[in-house]
Design a protein around this motif. Structure first.
Motif, mmCIF file in Angstrom:
data_model
loop_
_atom_site.group_PDB
_atom_site.id
_atom_site.type_symbol
_atom_site.label_atom_id
_atom_site.label_comp_id
_atom_site.label_asym_id
_atom_site.label_seq_id
_atom_site.Cartn_x
_atom_site.Cartn_y
_atom_site.Cartn_z
ATOM 1 N N HIS A 1 -6.363 12.387 2.845
ATOM 2 C CA HIS A 1 -7.598 12.657 3.422
ATOM 3 C C HIS A 1 -8.516 11.169 3.362
ATOM 4 N N ILE A 2 -8.571 10.237 2.151
ATOM 5 C CA ILE A 2 -9.408 8.980 2.298
ATOM 6 C C ILE A 2 -8.588 8.132 3.334
ATOM 7 N N ILE A 3 -7.416 7.975 3.483
ATOM 8 C CA ILE A 3 -6.559 7.174 4.357
ATOM 9 C C ILE A 3 -7.232 7.479 5.592
ATOM 10 N N GLN A 4 -7.351 8.578 5.836
ATOM 11 C CA GLN A 4 -7.614 8.783 7.532
ATOM 12 C C GLN A 4 -9.124 8.858 7.829
ATOM 13 N N THR A 5 -9.813 9.231 6.880
ATOM 14 C CA THR A 5 -11.402 8.885 6.999
ATOM 15 C C THR A 5 -12.077 7.956 6.515
ATOM 16 N N ASP A 6 -11.657 7.171 5.341
ATOM 17 C CA ASP A 6 -12.408 6.192 4.927
ATOM 18 C C ASP A 6 -11.606 5.015 3.996
ATOM 19 N N PHE A 7 -10.981 4.381 5.080
ATOM 20 C CA PHE A 7 -10.213 3.250 4.364
ATOM 21 C C PHE A 7 -10.848 2.167 3.435
ATOM 22 N N ASN A 8 -12.143 1.899 3.484
ATOM 23 C CA ASN A 8 -12.750 1.026 2.684
ATOM 24 C C ASN A 8 -12.877 1.812 1.111
ATOM 25 N N LYS A 9 -13.042 3.217 0.954
ATOM 26 C CA LYS A 9 -12.883 3.891 -0.056
ATOM 27 C C LYS A 9 -11.661 3.740 -0.834
ATOM 28 N N LEU A 10 -10.495 3.806 0.156
ATOM 29 C CA LEU A 10 -9.267 3.869 -0.536
ATOM 30 C C LEU A 10 -8.874 2.326 -1.042
ATOM 31 N N LEU A 11 -9.601 1.162 -0.359
ATOM 32 C CA LEU A 11 -9.559 0.005 -1.193
ATOM 33 C C LEU A 11 -10.286 -0.118 -2.445
ATOM 34 N N SER A 12 -11.382 0.625 -2.352
ATOM 35 C CA SER A 12 -12.236 0.811 -3.690
ATOM 36 C C SER A 12 -11.356 1.212 -4.940
ATOM 37 N N ILE A 13 -10.773 2.370 -4.386
ATOM 38 C CA ILE A 13 -10.029 3.092 -5.442
ATOM 39 C C ILE A 13 -8.930 2.306 -6.164
ATOM 40 N N LEU A 14 -8.319 1.769 -5.023
ATOM 41 C CA LEU A 14 -7.160 0.917 -5.684
ATOM 42 C C LEU A 14 -7.681 -0.454 -6.415
ATOM 43 N N TYR A 15 -8.707 -0.919 -6.023
ATOM 44 C CA TYR A 15 -9.598 -2.108 -6.977
ATOM 45 C C TYR A 15 -9.821 -1.566 -8.389
ATOM 46 N N ARG A 16 -10.453 -0.327 -8.328
ATOM 47 C CA ARG A 16 -10.974 0.250 -9.683
ATOM 48 C C ARG A 16 -9.801 0.701 -10.567
ATOM 49 N N ILE A 17 -8.955 1.062 -9.918
ATOM 50 C CA ILE A 17 -7.633 1.471 -10.770
ATOM 51 C C ILE A 17 -6.791 0.239 -10.982
ATOM 52 N N ASP A 18 -6.956 -0.744 -10.427
ATOM 53 C CA ASP A 18 -6.153 -1.894 -10.420
ATOM 54 C C ASP A 18 -4.640 -1.907 -10.168
ATOM 55 N N VAL A 19 -4.529 -1.517 -8.802
ATOM 56 C CA VAL A 19 -3.140 -1.438 -8.063
ATOM 57 C C VAL A 19 -3.477 -2.482 -7.130
ATOM 58 N N PRO A 20 -2.534 -3.470 -6.999
ATOM 59 C CA PRO A 20 -2.531 -4.428 -5.825
ATOM 60 C C PRO A 20 -2.063 -3.961 -4.671
ATOM 61 N N GLU A 21 -2.932 -4.440 -3.591
ATOM 62 C CA GLU A 21 -2.832 -4.040 -2.179
ATOM 63 C C GLU A 21 -1.233 -4.336 -1.854
ATOM 64 N N GLU A 22 -0.907 -5.416 -2.165
ATOM 65 C CA GLU A 22 0.538 -5.788 -1.733
ATOM 66 C C GLU A 22 1.531 -4.832 -2.101
ATOM 67 N N LYS A 23 1.339 -4.566 -3.381
ATOM 68 C CA LYS A 23 2.208 -3.466 -4.084
ATOM 69 C C LYS A 23 2.256 -2.157 -3.393
ATOM 70 N N VAL A 24 1.099 -1.761 -2.975
ATOM 71 C CA VAL A 24 0.961 -0.545 -1.960
ATOM 72 C C VAL A 24 1.599 -0.809 -0.835
ATOM 73 N N ARG A 25 1.651 -1.946 -0.127
ATOM 74 C CA ARG A 25 2.099 -2.175 1.072
ATOM 75 C C ARG A 25 3.930 -2.099 1.081
ATOM 76 N N LYS A 26 4.153 -2.752 -0.124
ATOM 77 C CA LYS A 26 5.655 -2.635 -0.207
ATOM 78 C C LYS A 26 6.199 -1.166 -0.545
ATOM 79 N N ALA A 27 5.524 -0.465 -1.272
ATOM 80 C CA ALA A 27 5.883 0.812 -1.692
ATOM 81 C C ALA A 27 5.846 1.736 -0.363
ATOM 82 N N LEU A 28 4.867 1.486 0.391
ATOM 83 C CA LEU A 28 4.806 2.393 1.676
ATOM 84 C C LEU A 28 6.066 1.861 2.653
#
Length: 97
Positions: free
Chosen positions: A37-64
C-alpha cells in the motif's frame, strides 16, 4: 529468541495494528500488505521506513530485481525482517549482564 520478535518489532515501528496472538505468517502478510500500500500511495514514506530501519535502497533495488515473481511488499518485508534479525543478534552479542 522468539521467532516472530523481528516481525513484532517491525509492526511496532510502523504502527501497524495486529492481534496479540497473530501467527508469524499472519504478521508477515500484514507487513507485506502495508508495504505494498505504501509503495503505491506514498513512496517518500517507504524511503523513510527504509532509512529508519536501516535498509539501503541499493539492497532493495537488487532484491526487487532478483525476485520479480514476488510482490514488492513481500520482498521489502523480508529485507526489513532480515535487518531486524541482524540488529537483535548484534545487541545480544554486545549485551553486558
Amino acid at each position: 529468541m522468539e521467532t516472530n520478535q523481528p516481525l513484532l518489532l517491525i509492526v511496532d515501528k510502523l504502527d501497524i495494528p495486529v492481534e496479540q496472538n497473530d501467527t508469524e505468517e499472519k504478521l508477515f502478510s500484514v507487513i507485506s500488505e502495508y508495504l505494498e500500500h505504501i509503495i503505491q500511495t506514498d513512496f517518500n514514506k517507504l524511503l523513510s521506513i527504509l532509512y529508519r530501519i536501516d535498509v539501503p535502497e541499493e539492497k532493495v533495488r537488487k532484491a526487487l530485481a532478483n525476485n520479480k515473481n514476488q510482490s514488492s511488499g513481500r520482498v521489502i518485508a523480508a529485507l526489513l525482517i532480515e535487518r531486524e534479525q541482524e540488529k537483535i543478534k548484534t545487541r545480544a552479542l554486545y549485551r553486558t549482564t
